[in-house]
Design an enzyme around this catalytic site. Structure first.
Site, PDB file in Angstrom:
ATOM      1  N   LYS A  42      98.798  -4.494-174.774  1.00  0.00           N
ATOM      2  CA  LYS A  42      98.329  -5.392-173.731  1.00  0.00           C
ATOM      3  C   LYS A  42      97.351  -4.680-172.810  1.00  0.00           C
ATOM      4  O   LYS A  42      96.625  -5.313-172.065  1.00  0.00           O
ATOM      5  CB  LYS A  42      99.515  -5.883-172.871  1.00  0.00           C
ATOM      6  CG  LYS A  42     100.575  -6.600-173.649  1.00  0.00           C
ATOM      7  CD  LYS A  42     101.806  -6.826-172.709  1.00  0.00           C
ATOM      8  CE  LYS A  42     103.004  -7.158-173.522  1.00  0.00           C
ATOM      9  NZ  LYS A  42     104.246  -6.998-172.755  1.00  0.00           N
ATOM     10  N   GLY A  43      97.353  -3.352-172.888  1.00  0.00           N
ATOM     11  CA  GLY A  43      96.614  -2.556-171.905  1.00  0.00           C
ATOM     12  C   GLY A  43      95.130  -2.858-171.807  1.00  0.00           C
ATOM     13  O   GLY A  43      94.550  -2.793-170.729  1.00  0.00           O
ATOM     14  N   GLU A  98      89.952  -0.218-176.514  1.00  0.00           N
ATOM     15  CA  GLU A  98      91.203   0.401-176.033  1.00  0.00           C
ATOM     16  C   GLU A  98      91.123   0.659-174.529  1.00  0.00           C
ATOM     17  O   GLU A  98      90.042   0.876-173.988  1.00  0.00           O
ATOM     18  CB  GLU A  98      91.427   1.741-176.752  1.00  0.00           C
ATOM     19  CG  GLU A  98      92.472   1.687-177.845  1.00  0.00           C
ATOM     20  CD  GLU A  98      93.910   1.560-177.323  1.00  0.00           C
ATOM     21  OE1 GLU A  98      94.139   1.045-176.213  1.00  0.00           O
ATOM     22  OE2 GLU A  98      94.819   1.980-178.059  1.00  0.00           O
ATOM     23  N   ASP A  99      92.273   0.646-173.891  1.00  0.00           N
ATOM     24  CA  ASP A  99      92.308   0.962-172.458  1.00  0.00           C
ATOM     25  C   ASP A  99      92.150   2.461-172.222  1.00  0.00           C
ATOM     26  O   ASP A  99      91.313   2.894-171.436  1.00  0.00           O
ATOM     27  CB  ASP A  99      93.619   0.448-171.816  1.00  0.00           C
ATOM     28  CG  ASP A  99      94.875   0.909-172.565  1.00  0.00           C
ATOM     29  OD1 ASP A  99      94.756   1.570-173.625  1.00  0.00           O
ATOM     30  OD2 ASP A  99      95.981   0.595-172.088  1.00  0.00           O
ATOM     31  N   ASP A 102      94.915   8.863-174.933  1.00  0.00           N
ATOM     32  CA  ASP A 102      95.733   9.918-174.330  1.00  0.00           C
ATOM     33  C   ASP A 102      95.987  10.985-175.410  1.00  0.00           C
ATOM     34  O   ASP A 102      95.117  11.821-175.666  1.00  0.00           O
ATOM     35  CB  ASP A 102      97.016   9.255-173.814  1.00  0.00           C
ATOM     36  CG  ASP A 102      97.913  10.178-173.022  1.00  0.00           C
ATOM     37  OD1 ASP A 102      97.415  11.146-172.453  1.00  0.00           O
ATOM     38  OD2 ASP A 102      99.134   9.926-172.966  1.00  0.00           O
ATOM     39  N   LYS A 130      91.807  10.896-171.567  1.00  0.00           N
ATOM     40  CA  LYS A 130      92.419  12.095-170.963  1.00  0.00           C
ATOM     41  C   LYS A 130      92.296  13.218-171.983  1.00  0.00           C
ATOM     42  O   LYS A 130      93.230  13.470-172.752  1.00  0.00           O
ATOM     43  CB  LYS A 130      93.901  11.840-170.686  1.00  0.00           C
ATOM     44  CG  LYS A 130      94.195  10.942-169.516  1.00  0.00           C
ATOM     45  CD  LYS A 130      95.696  11.028-169.192  1.00  0.00           C
ATOM     46  CE  LYS A 130      96.336   9.687-169.135  1.00  0.00           C
ATOM     47  NZ  LYS A 130      97.779   9.687-168.953  1.00  0.00           N
ATOM     48  N   PHE A 151      99.198  10.093-164.735  1.00  0.00           N
ATOM     49  CA  PHE A 151      99.559   8.762-165.222  1.00  0.00           C
ATOM     50  C   PHE A 151      98.898   7.712-164.337  1.00  0.00           C
ATOM     51  O   PHE A 151      99.054   7.720-163.122  1.00  0.00           O
ATOM     52  CB  PHE A 151     101.080   8.564-165.238  1.00  0.00           C
ATOM     53  CG  PHE A 151     101.471   7.365-166.038  1.00  0.00           C
ATOM     54  CD1 PHE A 151     101.528   7.415-167.419  1.00  0.00           C
ATOM     55  CD2 PHE A 151     101.734   6.158-165.408  1.00  0.00           C
ATOM     56  CE1 PHE A 151     101.843   6.290-168.172  1.00  0.00           C
ATOM     57  CE2 PHE A 151     102.056   5.022-166.147  1.00  0.00           C
ATOM     58  CZ  PHE A 151     102.108   5.103-167.531  1.00  0.00           C
ATOM     59  N   VAL A 152      98.122   6.834-164.964  1.00  0.00           N
ATOM     60  CA  VAL A 152      97.354   5.854-164.185  1.00  0.00           C
ATOM     61  C   VAL A 152      97.814   4.429-164.476  1.00  0.00           C
ATOM     62  O   VAL A 152      98.283   4.124-165.570  1.00  0.00           O
ATOM     63  CB  VAL A 152      95.834   5.992-164.447  1.00  0.00           C
ATOM     64  CG1 VAL A 152      95.295   7.276-163.851  1.00  0.00           C
ATOM     65  CG2 VAL A 152      95.496   5.910-165.928  1.00  0.00           C
ATOM     66  N   ASP A 158      99.791  -0.319-167.411  1.00  0.00           N
ATOM     67  CA  ASP A 158     101.080  -0.591-166.778  1.00  0.00           C
ATOM     68  C   ASP A 158     101.953   0.647-166.642  1.00  0.00           C
ATOM     69  O   ASP A 158     101.736   1.656-167.304  1.00  0.00           O
ATOM     70  CB  ASP A 158     101.867  -1.603-167.621  1.00  0.00           C
ATOM     71  CG  ASP A 158     102.457  -0.962-168.888  1.00  0.00           C
ATOM     72  OD1 ASP A 158     101.687  -0.330-169.636  1.00  0.00           O
ATOM     73  OD2 ASP A 158     103.678  -1.073-169.115  1.00  0.00           O
TER      74      ASP A 158
HETATM   75  P1  IMP Z   1      98.049   7.660-177.022  1.00  0.00           P
HETATM   76  O1  IMP Z   1      98.600   7.143-178.317  1.00  0.00           O
HETATM   77  O2  IMP Z   1      98.887   8.786-176.489  1.00  0.00           O
HETATM   78  O3  IMP Z   1      96.587   8.009-177.095  1.00  0.00           O
HETATM   79  O4  IMP Z   1      98.263   6.550-175.941  1.00  0.00           O
HETATM   80  C1  IMP Z   1      97.636   5.363-176.014  1.00  0.00           C
HETATM   81  C2  IMP Z   1      98.343   4.290-175.224  1.00  0.00           C
HETATM   82  O5  IMP Z   1      99.318   4.800-174.310  1.00  0.00           O
HETATM   83  C3  IMP Z   1      97.332   3.580-174.382  1.00  0.00           C
HETATM   84  O6  IMP Z   1      96.731   2.531-175.112  1.00  0.00           O
HETATM   85  C4  IMP Z   1      98.160   3.104-173.216  1.00  0.00           C
HETATM   86  O7  IMP Z   1      98.727   1.855-173.493  1.00  0.00           O
HETATM   87  C5  IMP Z   1      99.238   4.138-173.076  1.00  0.00           C
HETATM   88  N1  IMP Z   1      98.907   5.128-172.006  1.00  0.00           N
HETATM   89  C6  IMP Z   1      98.473   6.389-172.161  1.00  0.00           C
HETATM   90  N2  IMP Z   1      98.258   6.979-170.974  1.00  0.00           N
HETATM   91  C7  IMP Z   1      98.558   6.052-170.036  1.00  0.00           C
HETATM   92  C8  IMP Z   1      98.508   6.052-168.599  1.00  0.00           C
HETATM   93  O8  IMP Z   1      98.133   7.025-167.913  1.00  0.00           O
HETATM   94  N3  IMP Z   1      98.884   4.884-168.012  1.00  0.00           N
HETATM   95  C9  IMP Z   1      99.284   3.795-168.695  1.00  0.00           C
HETATM   96  N4  IMP Z   1      99.337   3.754-170.027  1.00  0.00           N
HETATM   97  C10 IMP Z   1      98.972   4.873-170.704  1.00  0.00           C
END
Ligand code: IMP
Length: 177
Positions: A42-43, A98-99, A102, A130, A151-152, A158
């Protein structure tokens, strides 16, 4: 656990300016094609809906939902497909929206999934990255902002399903009671 909004990292006006720039760049790069912009729920929902309104050429959209986080701020590294796309992407020029990137596990999973479906091209547009948290390498074709390891929340992002409606992006600090 006390949740504290530490500070506003990106104001609504800065975000909107960047989204406009990204939309203009995509409009130029895809002017001879019909791009297919896939929103990762949903992000990315708010970013995706603002982005497509800043793209001036014809396009199509679809939605996919994944989850990798629980109620915590750390990725589990395990990605679950909650809702698949409605339409095929074979021979399409796909842009994944994508939002935030990470660890990179989510986008790695999605790219592997989508490539099996033989799109004509596939690119990634992410509002935030990040880089210091990366576990797998990720090429981001259209990036809004690089941010530090914090964490944002807000603008679709969310914590425990809340804060998505904030127009700014802020750092959330969790304090043990
Ligand atoms: P990744 O798989 O670790 O790259 O994370 C991707 C997903 O984790 C993103 O699409 C977000 O939904 C969530 N996410 C990662 N970092 C944050 C944050 O700082 N705040 C909120 N959601 C996050």
């Amino acid at each position: 656990m006390i949740e504290k909004i530490e500070k506003v990292l990106l104001k609504e006006s800065e975000i909107q300016k960047k989204v406009k720039e990204l939309g203009e760049k995509i409009s130029e790069d895809y002017k001879d094609t019909l791009p297919h912009l896939i929103c990762i729920l949903k992000g990315a929902s708010i970013f995706h809906s603002d982005l497509i309104r800043n793209i001036s050429i014809p396009l199509t959209i679809d939605y996919l939902s994944v989850s990798s986080y629980g109620d915590k701020t750390e990725s589990t590294g395990r990605v679950h497909l909650v809702k698949d796309l409605d339409n095929p992407i074979k021979d399409r020029d796909v842009i994944i929206v994508e939002d935030i990137i990470d660890t990179g596990y989510t986008i790695e999973y999605l790219l592997n999934l989508f490539k099996l479906r033989k799109p004509r091209s596939i690119k990634l547009c992410a509002l935030l990255s990040k880089p210091s948290r990366r576990r797998v390498p990720v090429k981001i074709d259209y990036l809004g902002f690089e941010i530090p390891d914090a964490f944002v929340i807000g603008y679709g992002l969310d914590f425990d399903e809340r804060y998505r409606n904030s127009p700014d992006i802020s750092i959330l600090r969790l304090i043990e009671e």
